[in-house]
Design an enzyme around this catalytic site. Structure first.
Site, short mmCIF file in Angstrom:
data_model
loop_
_atom_site.label_atom_id
_atom_site.label_comp_id
_atom_site.label_asym_id
_atom_site.label_seq_id
_atom_site.Cartn_x
_atom_site.Cartn_y
_atom_site.Cartn_z
N LYS A 116 0.86 -1.22 0.04
CA LYS A 116 0.28 0.04 0.08
C LYS A 116 0.58 1.25 0.24
O LYS A 116 0.11 2.43 -0.45
CB LYS A 116 -0.67 0.37 1.09
CG LYS A 116 -1.43 -0.97 1.26
CD LYS A 116 -2.03 -1.46 -0.35
CE LYS A 116 -3.56 -2.62 0.15
NZ LYS A 116 -4.17 -3.33 -1.11
N GLU A 275 -10.06 2.62 -4.97
CA GLU A 275 -10.95 3.37 -3.61
C GLU A 275 -10.35 4.51 -3.82
O GLU A 275 -9.57 4.82 -3.32
CB GLU A 275 -9.86 2.42 -2.48
CG GLU A 275 -11.25 1.06 -2.52
CD GLU A 275 -10.80 0.11 -1.40
OE1 GLU A 275 -10.45 -0.52 -1.33
OE2 GLU A 275 -9.61 0.99 -0.23
N GLU A 288 -6.67 2.80 -1.95
CA GLU A 288 -6.11 1.40 -2.34
C GLU A 288 -6.39 0.93 -3.70
O GLU A 288 -6.91 1.37 -3.85
CB GLU A 288 -6.67 0.50 -1.87
CG GLU A 288 -6.16 0.51 -0.27
CD GLU A 288 -6.29 -0.47 0.89
OE1 GLU A 288 -6.64 -1.50 0.73
OE2 GLU A 288 -5.89 0.23 2.23
N ARG A 292 -9.16 -7.35 -7.69
CA ARG A 292 -9.67 -8.65 -8.33
C ARG A 292 -11.15 -8.43 -8.48
O ARG A 292 -11.33 -7.01 -8.50
CB ARG A 292 -9.80 -9.08 -6.56
CG ARG A 292 -10.32 -8.44 -6.06
CD ARG A 292 -10.89 -9.15 -4.37
NE ARG A 292 -11.61 -8.24 -3.75
CZ ARG A 292 -10.99 -7.23 -2.45
NH1 ARG A 292 -9.81 -6.57 -2.80
NH2 ARG A 292 -11.54 -6.41 -2.16
C1 MV4 Z 1 -8.16 6.34 6.06
C2 MV4 Z 1 -9.76 6.75 6.92
C3 MV4 Z 1 -9.19 8.22 7.40
N1 MV4 Z 1 -7.91 8.69 7.40
N2 MV4 Z 1 -7.56 7.37 6.19
C4 MV4 Z 1 -9.92 1.76 6.56
C5 MV4 Z 1 -9.34 0.64 5.33
C6 MV4 Z 1 -8.72 1.23 4.91
N3 MV4 Z 1 -8.82 1.08 3.19
C7 MV4 Z 1 -8.50 2.43 4.77
N4 MV4 Z 1 -9.37 3.27 6.02
C8 MV4 Z 1 -9.67 4.16 6.94
N5 MV4 Z 1 -8.55 5.08 5.98
C9 MV4 Z 1 -7.20 8.52 6.66
N6 MV4 Z 1 -6.02 9.20 6.13
C10 MV4 Z 1 -10.99 5.76 8.06
C11 MV4 Z 1 -10.75 4.92 7.42
C12 MV4 Z 1 -11.46 3.95 7.98
C13 MV4 Z 1 -11.72 3.42 6.36
C14 MV4 Z 1 -12.77 3.82 5.17
C15 MV4 Z 1 -13.16 3.32 4.65
C16 MV4 Z 1 -14.48 2.80 4.71
C17 MV4 Z 1 -14.59 2.07 6.87
C18 MV4 Z 1 -13.43 3.04 7.25
C19 MV4 Z 1 -13.89 2.70 8.92
C20 MV4 Z 1 -13.46 2.95 9.67
C21 MV4 Z 1 -11.87 3.47 8.93
#
Ligand code: MV4
Length: 450
Positions: A116, A275, A288, A292
């Site tokens: 990542k 994403e 990200e 897939r």
């Molecule tokens: C974050 C964020 C807030 N700020 N990055 C969670 C999984 C991963 N794909 C990235 N995630 C997050 N990254 C920053 N800089 C909040 C999340 C996050 C989240 C993201 C997508 C869907 C649900 C979530 C639930 C909690 C936190």
């Protein structure tokens, strides 16, 4: 075109892939574990090969057994579905060595996007916006603290090898940084044998917006619009929809172009997902890239009228995309609810067991993707997702009404499910008004927090 494809998966996605193959006149080979002798994918495929005992490590994750089955049956390609080996670079490379097409991107690409912090650096170089944060990975907590001070608190601490929230911690300020960094790093070491970490400024109450892209091996890349996947619990998506009600046509075009630029920057081939986090001021940031087919792909199929599995197979066979960006039209609004064998009242504990009776909803623009049937026993060894209910209608309010109607008709007896919980989500005023963010479930169902 391929004459025979092996499906290296189980459950509804295996059934989904078998159907696409059959429509294309392609023979199918199912692989199954000893726990899946009576599974629908085992029965629906043209051929089925038992590859080992129930635990995934000895069956659906065993690369050699799966490749042996492919060689023995003369399959020319393998579709990995999602989960299991779908983002395993070593497996994709092994398929190549056996002269079998892996239906997905090259091993090098899976590897590159699997890291990542490397993906973040690659996207920065390609001019794709990322959340302000660190430029290089960190191994040392004190060095990371220096960087965190410059980024500004709160900061998100993430594992380079992570993804989907694994090895991730929020640090609100200097006081809690070292402890959170060490905990996240320990999780990363345990989970991925990789202690590289990176930092990002924390984005409050974002939406999770992902763009579906398709790229052929001739350099053509298109996006198929977005999915709003903000309704999640502990990084498990519950409900997804397309389009996102919060983005304008202008923003959709900009995000879509960015997604296409991201895919082109890495020379991506096959179906992929970019994403983004979308903040409350309409800024979007690359998070990200998933290499897939995803669980929620049917909502994109519903609004675009495309078959993504078919497109994946065509692309892997070297064919060109049969349409251009301007041919992609988003029609109406689609919603998917994931129905799991679990008990929301008991911390969503999985509830495997025998299904004594099933009634599936139907009607216009109502789709059910599942591998369950009346009398089927849900094994305890695998994921608890039983069924995906997808509806499409002319607009979001009509789609919500249709989903409520379809959920009301759905009957699964003998085991506990989250059907009623999905109903509650659809009844929330904030959901109906489109006021959602990744904080939706914890904010509306605080009793579920742990
Ligand atoms: C974050 C964020 C807030 N700020 N990055 C969670 C999984 C991963 N794909 C990235 N995630 C997050 N990254 C920053 N800089 C909040 C999340 C996050 C989240 C993201 C997508 C869907 C649900 C979530 C639930 C909690 C936190």
């Amino acid at each position: 075109m391929f004459k025979k494809i092996l499906i290296a998966n189980r459950g509804e996605i295996a059934v989904r892939i078998i159907r696409a193959c059959r429509e294309m006149g392609i023979q199918t080979v199912a692989v199954y574990s000893e726990a899946d002798r009576e599974a629908l994918h085992t029965m629906l495929a043209d051929e089925a090969i038992c590859i080992g005992p129930a635990p995934s490590s000895e069956s659906y994750l065993d690369m050699e057994r799966i490749l042996s089955a492919a060689v023995a049956t003369g399959a020319q390609a393998i579709h990995p579905g999602f989960g299991f080996l779908s983002e395993n670079a070593r497996f994709a490379a092994l398929c190549g060595k056996c002269n079998i097409a892996f239906i997905g991107p090259d091993a090098e690409l899976i590897e590159k996007m699997g890291n990542k912090s490397e993906a973040r650096r690659t996207m920065t170089e390609a001019g794709v916006p990322v959340v302000p944060g660190s430029k290089t990975p960190f191994y040392d907590a004190k060095e990371a603290l220096e960087a965190a001070r410059e980024i500004g608190f709160p900061v998100m601490i993430k594992a380079s090898a992570g993804g989907g929230g694994k090895g991730m911690r929020l640090s609100e300020g200097e006081e809690d940084f070292l402890q959170n960094f060490k905990n996240a790093q320990l999780e990363a070491e345990k989970g991925f044998s990789d202690s590289a970490m990176y930092l990002e400024r924390y984005v409050r109450n974002p939406r999770h917006i992902e763009f579906q892209i398709l790229a052929d091996s001739h350099g053509n890349v298109v996006h198929l619009g977005e999915r709003d996947c903000s309704i999640q619990r502990r990084h498990q998506k519950l409900l997804e929809e397309s389009p996102c009600s919060a983005i304008s046509e202008e923003l959709r075009e900009r995000m879509g172009e960015t997604a296409v630029r991201a895919a082109k920057a890495v020379g991506y081939v096959n179906a992929g997902t970019i994403e983004f986090l979308l903040d409350q001021d309409q800024n979007f940031y690359f998070m990200e890239m998933n290499t897939r087919i995803q669980v929620e792909h049917p909502v994109t199929e519903a609004v675009t009228d495309l078959d993504l599995i078919r497109e994946q197979i065509r692309i892997a066979a070297g064919e060109r995309l049969s349409f251009a960006q301007e041919d992609v039209v988003i029609r109406g609004h689609a919603i998917e609810c994931r129905i799991n064998a679990e008990n929301p009242e008991r911390k969503f504990m999985p509830c495997p067991g025998k299904i004594t009776n099933v009634h599936l909803p139907g009607g216009r623009c109502v789709r059910v993707d599942t591998a369950v049937y009346s009398g089927y026993t849900v094994p305890a060894h695998y994921d608890s997702m039983l069924l995906k209910l997808i509806v499409r209608d002319k607009d979001r309010p009509s789609a919500i009404a249709k989903m409520r109607s379809a959920l009301g008709e759905l009957v699964i007896e003998g085991i506990d499910t989250n059907i009623d919980f999905q109903f509650e989500i659809l009844g929330c005023r904030d959901y109906v008004e489109g006021n959602v963010s990744t904080d939706f479930i914890p904010a509306h169902f605080p009793q579920l927090a742990e």
